[in-house]
Design a protein around this motif. Structure first.
Motif, PDB file in Angstrom:
ATOM      1  N   ASN A  28      36.588  35.335  40.122  1.00 44.76           N
ATOM      2  CA  ASN A  28      35.773  35.055  38.948  1.00 44.76           C
ATOM      3  C   ASN A  28      34.933  36.244  38.519  1.00 44.76           C
ATOM      4  O   ASN A  28      34.683  36.448  37.342  1.00 44.76           O
ATOM      5  CB  ASN A  28      34.854  33.866  39.228  1.00 44.76           C
ATOM      6  CG  ASN A  28      35.675  32.609  39.429  1.00 44.76           C
ATOM      7  OD1 ASN A  28      36.637  32.385  38.707  1.00 44.76           O
ATOM      8  ND2 ASN A  28      35.314  31.815  40.413  1.00 44.76           N
ATOM      9  N   ASP A  29      34.510  36.996  39.485  1.00 42.85           N
ATOM     10  CA  ASP A  29      33.638  38.114  39.174  1.00 42.85           C
ATOM     11  C   ASP A  29      34.408  39.202  38.417  1.00 42.85           C
ATOM     12  O   ASP A  29      35.420  39.697  38.876  1.00 42.85           O
ATOM     13  CB  ASP A  29      33.070  38.680  40.479  1.00 42.85           C
ATOM     14  CG  ASP A  29      32.029  39.730  40.209  1.00 42.85           C
ATOM     15  OD1 ASP A  29      32.418  40.807  39.715  1.00 42.85           O
ATOM     16  OD2 ASP A  29      30.853  39.492  40.476  1.00 42.85           O
ATOM     17  N   ASP A  30      33.903  39.567  37.240  1.00 47.68           N
ATOM     18  CA  ASP A  30      34.602  40.528  36.385  1.00 47.68           C
ATOM     19  C   ASP A  30      34.800  41.888  37.031  1.00 47.68           C
ATOM     20  O   ASP A  30      35.873  42.470  36.950  1.00 47.68           O
ATOM     21  CB  ASP A  30      33.821  40.729  35.085  1.00 47.68           C
ATOM     22  CG  ASP A  30      34.311  39.757  34.016  1.00 47.68           C
ATOM     23  OD1 ASP A  30      35.324  39.086  34.284  1.00 47.68           O
ATOM     24  OD2 ASP A  30      33.679  39.665  32.963  1.00 47.68           O
ATOM     25  N   LEU A  31      33.734  42.379  37.663  1.00 42.29           N
ATOM     26  CA  LEU A  31      33.815  43.707  38.261  1.00 42.29           C
ATOM     27  C   LEU A  31      34.859  43.706  39.376  1.00 42.29           C
ATOM     28  O   LEU A  31      35.709  44.596  39.455  1.00 42.29           O
ATOM     29  CB  LEU A  31      32.446  44.116  38.825  1.00 42.29           C
ATOM     30  CG  LEU A  31      32.459  45.419  39.629  1.00 42.29           C
ATOM     31  CD1 LEU A  31      32.791  46.596  38.722  1.00 42.29           C
ATOM     32  CD2 LEU A  31      31.121  45.651  40.315  1.00 42.29           C
ATOM     33  N   TYR A  32      34.795  42.694  40.229  1.00 43.80           N
ATOM     34  CA  TYR A  32      35.745  42.596  41.327  1.00 43.80           C
ATOM     35  C   TYR A  32      37.175  42.486  40.805  1.00 43.80           C
ATOM     36  O   TYR A  32      38.094  43.091  41.321  1.00 43.80           O
ATOM     37  CB  TYR A  32      35.417  41.398  42.214  1.00 43.80           C
ATOM     38  CG  TYR A  32      34.277  41.643  43.174  1.00 43.80           C
ATOM     39  CD1 TYR A  32      33.668  42.893  43.249  1.00 43.80           C
ATOM     40  CD2 TYR A  32      33.826  40.648  44.016  1.00 43.80           C
ATOM     41  CE1 TYR A  32      32.632  43.130  44.128  1.00 43.80           C
ATOM     42  CE2 TYR A  32      32.781  40.877  44.907  1.00 43.80           C
ATOM     43  CZ  TYR A  32      32.187  42.116  44.971  1.00 43.80           C
ATOM     44  OH  TYR A  32      31.169  42.350  45.848  1.00 43.80           O
ATOM     45  N   ARG A  33      37.326  41.690  39.726  1.00 44.49           N
ATOM     46  CA  ARG A  33      38.659  41.516  39.173  1.00 44.49           C
ATOM     47  C   ARG A  33      39.192  42.842  38.619  1.00 44.49           C
ATOM     48  O   ARG A  33      40.350  43.180  38.762  1.00 44.49           O
ATOM     49  CB  ARG A  33      38.637  40.459  38.079  1.00 44.49           C
ATOM     50  CG  ARG A  33      40.041  40.067  37.640  1.00 44.49           C
ATOM     51  CD  ARG A  33      40.018  38.817  36.806  1.00 44.49           C
ATOM     52  NE  ARG A  33      39.106  38.945  35.691  1.00 44.49           N
ATOM     53  CZ  ARG A  33      38.530  37.917  35.074  1.00 44.49           C
ATOM     54  NH1 ARG A  33      38.748  36.699  35.498  1.00 44.49           N
ATOM     55  NH2 ARG A  33      37.742  38.109  34.068  1.00 44.49           N
ATOM     56  N   GLN A  34      38.285  43.596  38.001  1.00 46.25           N
ATOM     57  CA  GLN A  34      38.684  44.907  37.468  1.00 46.25           C
ATOM     58  C   GLN A  34      39.144  45.842  38.571  1.00 46.25           C
ATOM     59  O   GLN A  34      40.129  46.565  38.424  1.00 46.25           O
ATOM     60  CB  GLN A  34      37.499  45.554  36.751  1.00 46.25           C
ATOM     61  CG  GLN A  34      37.470  45.270  35.261  1.00 46.25           C
ATOM     62  CD  GLN A  34      36.157  45.727  34.645  1.00 46.25           C
ATOM     63  OE1 GLN A  34      35.597  46.733  35.055  1.00 46.25           O
ATOM     64  NE2 GLN A  34      35.655  44.974  33.689  1.00 46.25           N
ATOM     65  N   ASN A  46      50.053  37.986  33.556  1.00 48.60           N
ATOM     66  CA  ASN A  46      49.078  37.081  34.119  1.00 48.60           C
ATOM     67  C   ASN A  46      49.271  37.025  35.629  1.00 48.60           C
ATOM     68  O   ASN A  46      50.226  36.459  36.121  1.00 48.60           O
ATOM     69  CB  ASN A  46      49.258  35.696  33.510  1.00 48.60           C
ATOM     70  CG  ASN A  46      48.171  34.743  33.964  1.00 48.60           C
ATOM     71  OD1 ASN A  46      47.082  35.178  34.321  1.00 48.60           O
ATOM     72  ND2 ASN A  46      48.480  33.464  33.941  1.00 48.60           N
ATOM     73  N   SER A  75      45.383  36.996  40.576  1.00 43.91           N
ATOM     74  CA  SER A  75      43.965  37.318  40.722  1.00 43.91           C
ATOM     75  C   SER A  75      43.167  36.942  39.472  1.00 43.91           C
ATOM     76  O   SER A  75      41.964  36.785  39.523  1.00 43.91           O
ATOM     77  CB  SER A  75      43.785  38.796  41.031  1.00 43.91           C
ATOM     78  OG  SER A  75      44.322  39.568  39.993  1.00 43.91           O
ATOM     79  N   ASP A  76      43.847  36.783  38.340  1.00 43.50           N
ATOM     80  CA  ASP A  76      43.132  36.382  37.134  1.00 43.50           C
ATOM     81  C   ASP A  76      42.436  35.038  37.321  1.00 43.50           C
ATOM     82  O   ASP A  76      41.342  34.819  36.841  1.00 43.50           O
ATOM     83  CB  ASP A  76      44.101  36.265  35.946  1.00 43.50           C
ATOM     84  CG  ASP A  76      44.499  37.639  35.430  1.00 43.50           C
ATOM     85  OD1 ASP A  76      43.781  38.599  35.760  1.00 43.50           O
ATOM     86  OD2 ASP A  76      45.496  37.732  34.731  1.00 43.50           O
ATOM     87  N   ASN A  77      43.128  34.146  38.003  1.00 40.91           N
ATOM     88  CA  ASN A  77      42.562  32.824  38.204  1.00 40.91           C
ATOM     89  C   ASN A  77      41.660  32.773  39.431  1.00 40.91           C
ATOM     90  O   ASN A  77      40.789  31.934  39.550  1.00 40.91           O
ATOM     91  CB  ASN A  77      43.686  31.801  38.402  1.00 40.91           C
ATOM     92  CG  ASN A  77      44.669  31.885  37.259  1.00 40.91           C
ATOM     93  OD1 ASN A  77      44.274  32.040  36.116  1.00 40.91           O
ATOM     94  ND2 ASN A  77      45.950  31.810  37.578  1.00 40.91           N
ATOM     95  N   ASP A  98      42.856  47.272  38.855  1.00 40.38           N
ATOM     96  CA  ASP A  98      42.997  48.721  38.809  1.00 40.38           C
ATOM     97  C   ASP A  98      43.866  49.217  39.965  1.00 40.38           C
ATOM     98  O   ASP A  98      44.763  50.038  39.776  1.00 40.38           O
ATOM     99  CB  ASP A  98      41.611  49.376  38.859  1.00 40.38           C
ATOM    100  CG  ASP A  98      41.699  50.884  38.775  1.00 40.38           C
ATOM    101  OD1 ASP A  98      42.307  51.374  37.795  1.00 40.38           O
ATOM    102  OD2 ASP A  98      41.201  51.571  39.673  1.00 40.38           O
TER     103      ASP A  98
END
Ligand code: ZN
Length: 157
Positions: A11-17, A3, A6-8, A21
């Motif tokens: 919020n944006d899924d793509l950005y988080r991915q 965990n 950046s998980d928290n 990565d």
């Protein structure tokens, strides 16, 4: 998967991915054999550390490498930055670093767009969400500030 901050944060899924990565598979994550300069950067508020090597020749950043330890934001940002500047002219690299910095330090999207002055920062856009967390901005900017110092160093003589 651990965990990470950046998980928290993002919020944006793509950005988080994109961030995860780069954090799990950092690009240019090695020392250079014959760098023009090597610069260390630290962010004491989070404990992030980075060593950045640049190979500058004929006004171009021919190669770049970094090693470091720190939070996901600092390491992902360094990885994205390294990938974005490799093979680019020094002038363009400076522009990109300054645009990224201005963007993170601005208050909103409109100001960010203006500060960036049309410079395309590519995947580094994924770090936009950090803007709302002043403590983490230092993490995101560690690689960038170290790079700007390294460019000064490389162009000294
Ligand atoms: Zn950090």
């Amino acid at each position: 998967m651990p965990n990470t901050a950046s998980d928290n944060l993002i919020n944006d899924d793509l950005y988080r991915q994109i961030i995860l990565d780069h954090y799990s598979r950092p690009r240019c994550n090695h020392r250079l054999e014959h760098p023009t300069c090597s610069v260390e950067g630290t962010n004491p508020s989070c404990g992030d550390e980075i060593e950045l090597d640049l190979l500058v020749k004929d006004g171009v950043v021919q190669d770049v490498g970094f090693v470091g330890e720190g939070c996901s934001i600092s390491m992902a940002a360094a990885s994205m930055l390294a990938e974005a500047i490799k093979g680019q002219p020094v002038a363009k690299v400076r522009q990109l670093a300054q645009a990224f910095k201005a963007r993170l330090l601005s208050h909103d999207d409109a100001q960010a767009a203006q500060e960036a002055q049309g410079v395309d920062i590519g995947e580094l856009e994924a770090l936009d969400g950090v803007r709302d967390y002043p403590v983490r901005i230092k993490c995101a900017l560690l690689g960038c500030n170290t790079l700007l110092t390294a460019l000064d160093e490389a162009q000294k003589d």
